[in-house]
Design an enzyme around this catalytic site. Sequence first.
Site: not given
Length: 245
Positions: A53, A57, A129, A126
């Site tokens: 994650e 991101d 990502e 989440d």
Amino acid sequence: MVKHSVTPDPEVAPSAKLAEALGVEFIPELLQQALTHSSYSYEHGVADYERLEFLGDSVLSLAVAAMLYRAHPELSEGDLSRRHHALVSAVSLAEIARGLDLGDYLYLGKSERITGGRDKDSILADAVEAIIGAAYLSCGHEVADALVLRLVEPLKDDANRFGAAIDPKTALEEALAERGGGTQHFTVTGTGPDHNRVFTAQLEVRRGDTVVLRTSGVATTKKQAELAAALDAWHEVTGTERRKR
């Protein structure tokens, strides 16, 4: 690479089906990790998606920033920032996840399954990502960037959605004002231990003493739960299609 192996679960859809839908040749272990919540990790001793994650991101942010920069030479830095924020927000990522039925592929611990973790904005966002991070490690930045662009394509030109994704409460207030008025009233409750608290926001839209609309949102913070409820209400009021839940 962290070894990742999960016991087959009849409640969880096979990750190969998701990989096919996304059009990415993932390293299978990485995709499995990207679909594993920390609650499952704690119960079964396997790696969760948090490190992926973190990587995803950054990949997401850069890919969206570059796309907006190239596509909109007429926009100021401030306008680009607002669009960027909307496209990478938890609300938008959760909508993308629902469009993929992503909740069906997630490995969740018992507590999260009981409390509806497969449809929580925070978990879905989440996981999106993390999947982007897994695509980057599996196939490189060009494939990961292309995946990001495919995922955000349905949202990128919807100007109304930008405002709602950035600030659902204000967008709802404006939509209500255009349609006869109304006020928002939230009630938020929390459940679970302090380290794994889940909040549910119940929203009533009232005209005078009459309740004209009720929606709810679930998230790991009070603020995000309220925003999720407000976004659902905005969709109802404006008649804008929601991504599939």
